[in-house]
Design a protein around this motif. Structure first.
Motif, PDB file in Angstrom:
ATOM      1  N   GLU A 153       0.826  -1.210   0.000  1.00  0.00           N
ATOM      2  CA  GLU A 153       0.000   0.000   0.000  1.00  0.00           C
ATOM      3  C   GLU A 153       0.858   1.257   0.000  1.00  0.00           C
ATOM      4  O   GLU A 153       1.854   1.348   0.698  1.00  0.00           O
ATOM      5  N   TYR A 161      -2.385   8.628  -6.431  1.00  0.00           N
ATOM      6  CA  TYR A 161      -2.020   7.296  -6.928  1.00  0.00           C
ATOM      7  C   TYR A 161      -3.262   6.424  -7.060  1.00  0.00           C
ATOM      8  O   TYR A 161      -4.312   6.739  -6.500  1.00  0.00           O
ATOM      9  N   VAL A 162      -3.111   5.358  -7.835  1.00  0.00           N
ATOM     10  CA  VAL A 162      -4.102   4.287  -7.881  1.00  0.00           C
ATOM     11  C   VAL A 162      -3.366   2.985  -7.625  1.00  0.00           C
ATOM     12  O   VAL A 162      -2.169   2.869  -7.898  1.00  0.00           O
ATOM     13  N   THR A 163      -4.078   2.010  -7.109  1.00  0.00           N
ATOM     14  CA  THR A 163      -3.430   0.714  -6.874  1.00  0.00           C
ATOM     15  C   THR A 163      -3.135   0.053  -8.206  1.00  0.00           C
ATOM     16  O   THR A 163      -3.827   0.283  -9.205  1.00  0.00           O
ATOM     17  N   GLU A 165      -3.598  -2.981  -8.874  1.00  0.00           N
ATOM     18  CA  GLU A 165      -4.718  -3.863  -9.241  1.00  0.00           C
ATOM     19  C   GLU A 165      -5.743  -3.107 -10.073  1.00  0.00           C
ATOM     20  O   GLU A 165      -6.237  -3.577 -11.091  1.00  0.00           O
ATOM     21  N   SER A 166      -6.054  -1.867  -9.607  1.00  0.00           N
ATOM     22  CA  SER A 166      -7.037  -1.050 -10.325  1.00  0.00           C
ATOM     23  C   SER A 166      -6.508  -0.629 -11.690  1.00  0.00           C
ATOM     24  O   SER A 166      -7.234  -0.644 -12.688  1.00  0.00           O
ATOM     25  N   ALA A 167      -5.223  -0.275 -11.748  1.00  0.00           N
ATOM     26  CA  ALA A 167      -4.647   0.222 -13.008  1.00  0.00           C
ATOM     27  C   ALA A 167      -4.543  -0.861 -14.053  1.00  0.00           C
ATOM     28  O   ALA A 167      -4.713  -0.618 -15.245  1.00  0.00           O
ATOM     29  N   THR A 168      -4.248  -2.085 -13.611  1.00  0.00           N
ATOM     30  CA  THR A 168      -3.989  -3.158 -14.588  1.00  0.00           C
ATOM     31  C   THR A 168      -5.207  -3.997 -14.904  1.00  0.00           C
ATOM     32  O   THR A 168      -5.176  -4.786 -15.850  1.00  0.00           O
ATOM     33  N   GLU A 169      -6.273  -3.838 -14.141  1.00  0.00           N
ATOM     34  CA  GLU A 169      -7.464  -4.647 -14.407  1.00  0.00           C
ATOM     35  C   GLU A 169      -7.998  -4.404 -15.814  1.00  0.00           C
ATOM     36  O   GLU A 169      -8.235  -5.334 -16.585  1.00  0.00           O
ATOM     37  N   GLY A 170      -8.149  -3.126 -16.163  1.00  0.00           N
ATOM     38  CA  GLY A 170      -8.633  -2.799 -17.503  1.00  0.00           C
ATOM     39  C   GLY A 170      -7.613  -3.110 -18.577  1.00  0.00           C
ATOM     40  O   GLY A 170      -7.965  -3.536 -19.681  1.00  0.00           O
ATOM     41  N   LYS A 281       1.141  -8.234 -11.568  1.00  0.00           N
ATOM     42  CA  LYS A 281       0.532  -6.948 -11.906  1.00  0.00           C
ATOM     43  C   LYS A 281       1.580  -5.993 -12.476  1.00  0.00           C
ATOM     44  O   LYS A 281       1.302  -5.192 -13.352  1.00  0.00           O
TER      45      LYS A 281
END
Length: 609
Positions: A153, A161-163, A165-170, A281
Motif C-alpha cells: 500500500e 495514486y491508484v493501486t 490492481e485497479s490500473a492493470t485490471e482494464g 501486476k
C-alpha cells in the motif's frame, strides 16, 4: 492469500526463453519492438549501427536506438521466468546475492522493498537492522504461492495514486480482448497459407503436365529435322523454366511472407498469453503499451492475409497445328500473360441480325450462343459461337441493357426498368422480379433502374441497381428469391465475377474507376487508367477461367480499348484498341472475346501465339 500458479512444465514448453540465433537459453536478453527477444551478444552480431537491421524471425525492419543494441529494452520477463524455473522445480535458487555479493549461497527469500533476492544470512540482517525491519520479505515457499503479486500500500497521502490492481485490471482485459481478436486473424492467415500452397501445387502440376506434353511432341518429331527440333525444344524448355522460376519465386515469397506474419502474430500472442497467465501486476503494467501496440498493428488492414490469383498458377503447352514433317516448330509454352489478340470477325452487320445499339453481352455456357442486348431495337439478338445470326428474343422490353444466361438455359434481362425479366431457353417469357436495396426496399418501390447482370459459380444472379439515393448489387436465386444486398460506390452499369468470387463493377462512361469487391461488399482494389490508354471510360468487364479480368473502355469520339488485369487489379496489358464505343464484354471460351459496340456491329477477338 494463496493463489494458483502454473507448474514449471508449462513454462518450460514455452519457446520464449530460447534465443532463435544461437538456439540456446538467452543471456542478457534484449526485447525488440516486434516483441522478439535475442541474446545481447547475438544481436550485436546481426545489428550494426547506425541505421536499422532486419529481425531474424519476422523480417521486420528494426531501427537501432542511439546507444546501439544496448539501448533495446531488457527482457525482464525472461529473467523472472528463469527465477521461477528454479523456484517451481527444485525450490532452490542459487545466484549472486544482491546484498552481500556472495555467489555460492542458496537464495532463501525476496525483499519486495529492495526488489531483489536474499541469501539466508541477509534475511537475518533484515531481521536485526532497524531500518530494514520494516521491509516486506517473502520466502521462496510464499513466492510459489503468489505472495509476490500482492501490492504494498502506498503510504504517502500527499501523492495521487491508484493501486496497481485497479490500473492493470482494464489493461489486462484489453490485452485479453486483443488476443481473442488475433485468433481470428491467425485462422485467416492459416487459410491464406493453405490456399497459396494449393496455388503452388496446382501450378507445379500444370507445369509438369506442360513439360510432359512438350516432351511427347519432341519425341513424335524427333526423326525429322533433329537438330532444329532440339533447338526448338530447348528454347521452349528454357521459356517454361523461366516462367516456372519466376512464378515459383513469387509464390514462395508470398508463402514466406504469410509465414513471417504468422510468426509475428504467434509470438505476440505468446507474450500476451504469458502475461495473462503468469505475469504479475507489475508485468501487466510494464508490458501493456508495447503489447497493445503490436497486437493492434497486427490486426490492421495492411497486414491482412491475401492470396495470389489462381491465374498465377496457369501455364500450359499448345502443340503446333502444322505438320511435324513440314515444320519442326513444336508449339509455344503459354502463360496466362502475354497473349496477342486479333480481330476474328464482326457480327450483327446487316439483315435481321443487324445490331444498332449494342450494350450488354452474354454467352450461353452450354450452347456457346452469343446474346447481345440491342438498346435501339428493344430486343436481344442471338448468334451462334461463330457469329452467325440465329434468332431474336422479344418480350415487351423497354430499353434492353444487359443479359445473362444460366447453365440451365434461363435468360435474364434488365431493360432500365425496376425489374429483371426472365425467359425460358426457347425464349418464352416466364416472370419478372425486383431487386432489393440495402434498406429492404424493392426497386419498383424505390424508383431504381436495374443495369448490370452476371451469374456467379453457384448459379446466383447479381443485379446492379442505381437511383438518386443509393447504388447497390442485389443477389438472387434464379427464381427471384432475394439472398443479400451490398452497396457500391459507383453505378453498377456492367458486372463481372472472377474465379475467386470477386465482383468487378464498371460504371457508365461518366466514372473512370473500376472497383473489385468481395462478396460482402468490401472494396479490395480499384483499377485506374492504364498507362498506355489514350482514353479511359470503362463500361464492361468479364473474367476468364485463368483469373484474368478484361475491361472494355468506351469513347464515342475516339477508339476505345480492351485491357487485361489480374484479379488483384494489376495491369497486364492492352488486348486491342480496335473498338469504338465499347460496352459489354464476355468470354466465348478461353481463347475468344466478344464485345458489344453501341451504334456499331459487335466484334469477336481471338488470340494467336
Amino acid at each position: 492469500m494463496a493463489c494458483s500458479k502454473p507448474s514449471y512444465d508449462e513454462l518450460q514448453e514455452n519457446s520464449l526463453t530460447t534465443c532463435s540465433i544461437c538456439l540456446e537459453e538467452m543471456e542478457n536478453p534484449k526485447a525488440l519492438p516486434c516483441l522478439h527477444s535475442f541474446c545481447l551478444k547475438c544481436l550485436k552480431k546481426v545489428a550494426h549501427p547506425p541505421g536499422s537491421f532486419i529481425c531474424p524471425l519476422c523480417q521486420e525492419k528494426i531501427p537501432l536506438p542511439p546507444a546501439g543494441v544496448d539501448g533495446f529494452r531488457d527482457n525482464f520477463f525472461f529473467n523472472q521466468m528463469k527465477e521461477r524455473k528454479a523456484i517451481f522445480t527444485t525450490g532452490q535458487f542459487i545466484m549472486p546475492c544482491p546484498s552481500c555479493g556472495a555467489t555460492d549461497r542458496q537464495v532463501a527469500a525476496r525483499c519486495m522493498d529492495c526488489n531483489g533476492f536474499l541469501c539466508q544470512q541477509c534475511v537475518h540482517l533484515h531481521d536485526t537492522i532497524v531500518p530494514l525491519k520494516v521491509h516486506t520479505v517473502f520466502t521462496l515457499d510464499e513466492l510459489r504461492l503468489g505472495a509476490g503479486d500482492m501490492m504494498i500500500e502506498h503510504t504517502r497521502p500527499e501523492h495521487d495514486y491508484v493501486t496497481i490492481e485497479s490500473a492493470t485490471e482494464g489493461q489486462l482485459a484489453e490485452i485479453k480482448k486483443l488476443v481473442t481478436n488475433c485468433k481470428g486473424l491467425s485462422h485467416q492467415i492459416d487459410e491464406a497459407i493453405t490456399k497459396t500452397q494449393q496455388v503452388k501445387d496446382h501450378f507445379q502440376k500444370a507445369a509438369d503436365e506442360a513439360k510432359k506434353q512438350l516432351d511427347n511432341a519432341k519425341d513424335e518429331a524427333q526423326k525429322v529435322f533433329l537438330k532444329a527440333l532440339k533447338e526448338n525444344h530447348t528454347a521452349n524448355t528454357n521459356k517454361l523454366a523461366e516462367i516456372q522460376t519466376k512464378r515459383s519465386e513469387k509464390i514462395d515469397n508470398d508463402i514466406k511472407s504469410l509465414q513471417n506474419l504468422q510468426s509475428r502474430l504467434t509470438n505476440a500472442m505468446d507474450v500476451a498469453n504469458q502475461v495473462i497467465q503468469t505475469g504479475s501486476k507489475h508485468d501487466v503494467a510494464s508490458n501493456y503499451s508495447t503489447l497493445c501496440k503490436n497486437l493492434t498493428q497486427l490486426q490492421e488492414s495492411e497486414v491482412r492475409p491475401t492470396v495470389i490469383s489462381k491465374g498465377f498458377g496457369v501455364v500450359k503447352f499448345k502443340p503446333s497445328q502444322k505438320s511435324r514433317v513440314e515444320s519442326v516448330n513444336l508449339g509455344t509454352v503459354l502463360s496466362s500473360r502475354g497473349r496477342k489478340w486479333v480481330l476474328e470477325k464482326q457480327i450483327g452487320m446487316e439483315g435481321s441480325g443487324k445490331i444498332k445499339g449494342g450494350l450488354g453481352v452474354a454467352v450461353d455456357p452450354n450452347t456457346v450462343d452469343i446474346f447481345i442486348a440491342d438498346f435501339s431495337d428493344k430486343n436481344i439478338k442471338v448468334f451462334d459461337s461463330n457469329g452467325n445470326y440465329k434468332r431474336v428474343l422479344q418480350g415487351n422490353l423497354k430499353i434492353p441493357h444487359d443479359v445473362a444466361v444460366s447453365s440451365n438455359g434461363l435468360h435474364f434481362v434488365t431493360d432500365c426498368t425496376a425489374h429483371v425479366k426472365v425467359f425460358s431457353a426457347d425464349g418464352k417469357y416466364l416472370q419478372q422480379f425486383s431487386a432489393i436495396s440495402p434498406y429492404g426496399i424493392s426497386s419498383d418501390r424505390g424508383g431504381s433502374q436495374l443495369y448490370g447482370l452476371t451469374i456467379d459459380s453457384d448459379g446466383n444472379l447479381l443485379v446492379g441497381s442505381d437511383n438518386k439515393h443509393d447504388k447497390y448489387i442485389s443477389k438472387h436465386k434464379q427464381d427471384g428469391t432475394h439472398i443479400s444486398t451490398i452497396e457500391t460506390n459507383i453505378c453498377p452499369w456492367h458486372l463481372g465475377i472472377t474465379t475467386q468470387w470477386r465482383i468487378v463493377v464498371c460504371a457508365d462512361n461518366t466514372d473512370t474507376n473500376v472497383e473489385i469487391m468481395d462478396h460482402t461488399g468490401n472494396l479490395l482494389h480499384t483499377i485506374n487508367k492504364p498507362k498506355d490508354a489514350k482514353s479511359w471510360r470503362p463500361c464492361g468487364a468479364c473474367c476468364s477461367n485463368d483469373g484474368i479480368i478484361y475491361v472494355s473502355s468506351s469513347n464515342a469520339g475516339d477508339h476505345g480499348g480492351i485491357y487485361s488485369f489480374t484479379e488483384d487489379g494489376e495491369y497486364l496489358g492492352c488486348v486491342t484498341n480496335d473498338v469504338i464505343h465499347a460496352e459489354g464484354i464476355a468470354m466465348i471460351d478461353d481463347d475468344r472475346l466478344v464485345v458489344a459496340q453501341y451504334g456499331y456491329p459487335a466484334k469477336i477477338f481471338s488470340y494467336v501465339y
